[in-house]
Design an enzyme around this catalytic site. Structure first.
Site, PDB file in Angstrom:
ATOM      1  N   ARG A   3       3.094  27.625  10.695  1.00 21.82           N
ATOM      2  CA  ARG A   3       3.889  27.458   9.481  1.00 21.82           C
ATOM      3  C   ARG A   3       3.169  28.074   8.276  1.00 21.82           C
ATOM      4  O   ARG A   3       1.966  28.261   8.278  1.00 21.82           O
ATOM      5  CB  ARG A   3       4.213  25.981   9.235  1.00 21.82           C
ATOM      6  CG  ARG A   3       3.064  25.110   8.801  1.00 21.82           C
ATOM      7  CD  ARG A   3       3.484  23.629   8.785  1.00 21.82           C
ATOM      8  NE  ARG A   3       2.466  22.812   8.109  1.00 21.82           N
ATOM      9  CZ  ARG A   3       2.508  22.497   6.825  1.00 21.82           C
ATOM     10  NH1 ARG A   3       3.505  22.933   6.066  1.00 21.82           N
ATOM     11  NH2 ARG A   3       1.560  21.761   6.266  1.00 21.82           N
ATOM     12  N   ASN A  13      -3.070  30.844   8.686  1.00 21.99           N
ATOM     13  CA  ASN A  13      -2.750  31.506   9.944  1.00 21.99           C
ATOM     14  C   ASN A  13      -2.862  33.024   9.902  1.00 21.99           C
ATOM     15  O   ASN A  13      -2.989  33.663  10.948  1.00 21.99           O
ATOM     16  CB  ASN A  13      -1.351  31.094  10.393  1.00 21.99           C
ATOM     17  CG  ASN A  13      -1.297  29.624  10.777  1.00 21.99           C
ATOM     18  OD1 ASN A  13      -2.084  29.162  11.579  1.00 21.99           O
ATOM     19  ND2 ASN A  13      -0.360  28.897  10.187  1.00 21.99           N
ATOM     20  N   ARG A  62      11.358  29.691  12.483  1.00 27.16           N
ATOM     21  CA  ARG A  62      11.242  28.235  12.577  1.00 27.16           C
ATOM     22  C   ARG A  62      12.033  27.574  11.448  1.00 27.16           C
ATOM     23  O   ARG A  62      11.993  28.031  10.301  1.00 27.16           O
ATOM     24  CB  ARG A  62       9.764  27.846  12.493  1.00 27.16           C
ATOM     25  CG  ARG A  62       9.447  26.387  12.711  1.00 27.16           C
ATOM     26  CD  ARG A  62       7.937  26.224  12.752  1.00 27.16           C
ATOM     27  NE  ARG A  62       7.522  24.837  12.788  1.00 27.16           N
ATOM     28  CZ  ARG A  62       6.244  24.437  12.806  1.00 27.16           C
ATOM     29  NH1 ARG A  62       5.275  25.371  12.787  1.00 27.16           N
ATOM     30  NH2 ARG A  62       5.935  23.155  12.836  1.00 27.16           N
ATOM     31  N   SER A  73       4.022  18.797  15.398  1.00 23.94           N
ATOM     32  CA  SER A  73       4.113  19.973  16.266  1.00 23.94           C
ATOM     33  C   SER A  73       5.258  19.815  17.253  1.00 23.94           C
ATOM     34  O   SER A  73       5.922  20.798  17.617  1.00 23.94           O
ATOM     35  CB  SER A  73       2.796  20.174  17.023  1.00 23.94           C
ATOM     36  OG  SER A  73       1.753  20.524  16.143  1.00 23.94           O
ATOM     37  N   GLN A  94      -2.686  27.064  19.703  1.00 29.92           N
ATOM     38  CA  GLN A  94      -2.969  26.760  18.307  1.00 29.92           C
ATOM     39  C   GLN A  94      -3.865  27.832  17.680  1.00 29.92           C
ATOM     40  O   GLN A  94      -4.974  28.098  18.158  1.00 29.92           O
ATOM     41  CB  GLN A  94      -3.592  25.372  18.191  1.00 29.92           C
ATOM     42  CG  GLN A  94      -2.719  24.300  18.848  1.00 29.92           C
ATOM     43  CD  GLN A  94      -2.781  22.964  18.168  1.00 29.92           C
ATOM     44  OE1 GLN A  94      -1.793  22.503  17.612  1.00 29.92           O
ATOM     45  NE2 GLN A  94      -3.932  22.332  18.215  1.00 29.92           N
ATOM     46  N   ARG A 149     -30.129   3.401  26.203  1.00 28.61           N
ATOM     47  CA  ARG A 149     -29.708   4.709  25.700  1.00 28.61           C
ATOM     48  C   ARG A 149     -29.939   5.785  26.764  1.00 28.61           C
ATOM     49  O   ARG A 149     -31.080   6.028  27.176  1.00 28.61           O
ATOM     50  CB  ARG A 149     -30.519   5.038  24.443  1.00 28.61           C
ATOM     51  CG  ARG A 149     -30.044   6.262  23.676  1.00 28.61           C
ATOM     52  CD  ARG A 149     -30.948   6.515  22.468  1.00 28.61           C
ATOM     53  NE  ARG A 149     -30.462   7.580  21.637  1.00 28.61           N
ATOM     54  CZ  ARG A 149     -29.670   7.403  20.576  1.00 28.61           C
ATOM     55  NH1 ARG A 149     -29.296   6.185  20.233  1.00 28.61           N
ATOM     56  NH2 ARG A 149     -29.257   8.429  19.870  1.00 28.61           N
TER      57      ARG A 149
END
Length: 224
Positions: A3, A13, A62, A73, A94, A149
């Site tokens: 988007r 993007n 879109r 999404s 992505q 640990r």
């Protein structure tokens, strides 16, 4: 899904990463993998769609509703499927994970198809001790006992979703409204792919990793 209204990093993007628009990295890797019948970038932004087409992908306009600040999404996936009823299996890739390679896509599709899964998630194994903090400020361990640990070599670590890509059957998505449902399998990816670009700090880290990983290859893609 790409988007145009990204807030943390405006126009993220298509912001140049080492001289190449961010989304181009995944488009080129997806095309090179040869496992997709079609590679398409879905965006409400005509500039993003133009860059995608220059990189060799198809584009989908879109809807504004599925590209709003509050849209998920899944809303973007549903919008795409509404216009592509022929689709039986879909991959959500992505842009914020540009370190994904053609081999990752091939490995993902092989695992998805041979396992009979309904969906696939990508993960990275991390050896990190996780904690939670209560309302009273008291901290508590989530995934280990501090009294015992473990050493790194004695512990398998945790599988963390890295958001690189998801593969799922359209039937599964339509039945649940989720990209991950039914029988889920996980593709383990290299450690450096754990970083997703959500902030400028992430951007600086990935820029260095991408320069080292891809060397001069992006310069041949026609954007530099």
């Amino acid at each position: 899904l790409a988007r145009g209204g990204s807030k943390g990093i405006p126009k993220k993007n298509i912001k140049p990463l080492n001289g190449v628009p961010l989304l181009v990295y995944n488009v080129k890797a997806a095309l090179a993998s040869q496992v997709f019948e079609a590679v398409c970038v879905s965006s409400d932004d005509p500039e993003i769609r133009e860059v995608a087409e220059r990189a060799g992908a198809a584009s989908h306009v879109r809807s504004a509703a599925s590209a709003s600040d509050t849209a998920s999404s899944e809303a973007g996936i549903a919008d795409y499927l509404e216009h592509h009823p022929e689709c039986e299996t879909l991959a959500l890739v992505q842009c914020t994970s540009p370190l994904t390679t053609k081999v990752d896509f091939r490995n993902g599709f092989e695992l998805f198809t041979t396992s009979g899964a309904d969906s696939l998630v990508t993960v990275v194994r991390a050896h990190r001790f996780m904690w939670t903090m209560g309302a009273d400020g008291r901290a508590a361990p989530k995934n280990y006992d501090p009294v015992f640990r473990p050493r790194r070599q004695d512990w398998n670590g945790e599988l963390i979703e890295n958001g690189a890509f998801y593969i799922f059957s359209v039937d599964s998505f339509k039945a649940t409204g989720s990209r991950l449902a039914g029988k889920i399998v996980a593709l383990e990816m290299p450690e450096e792919t754990l970083v997703e670009i959500d902030s400028l700090v992430d951007w600086k880290i990935v820029e260095l990793l991408a320069a080292d990983k891809f060397q001069d290859a992006p310069a041949t893609w026609g954007f530099c």
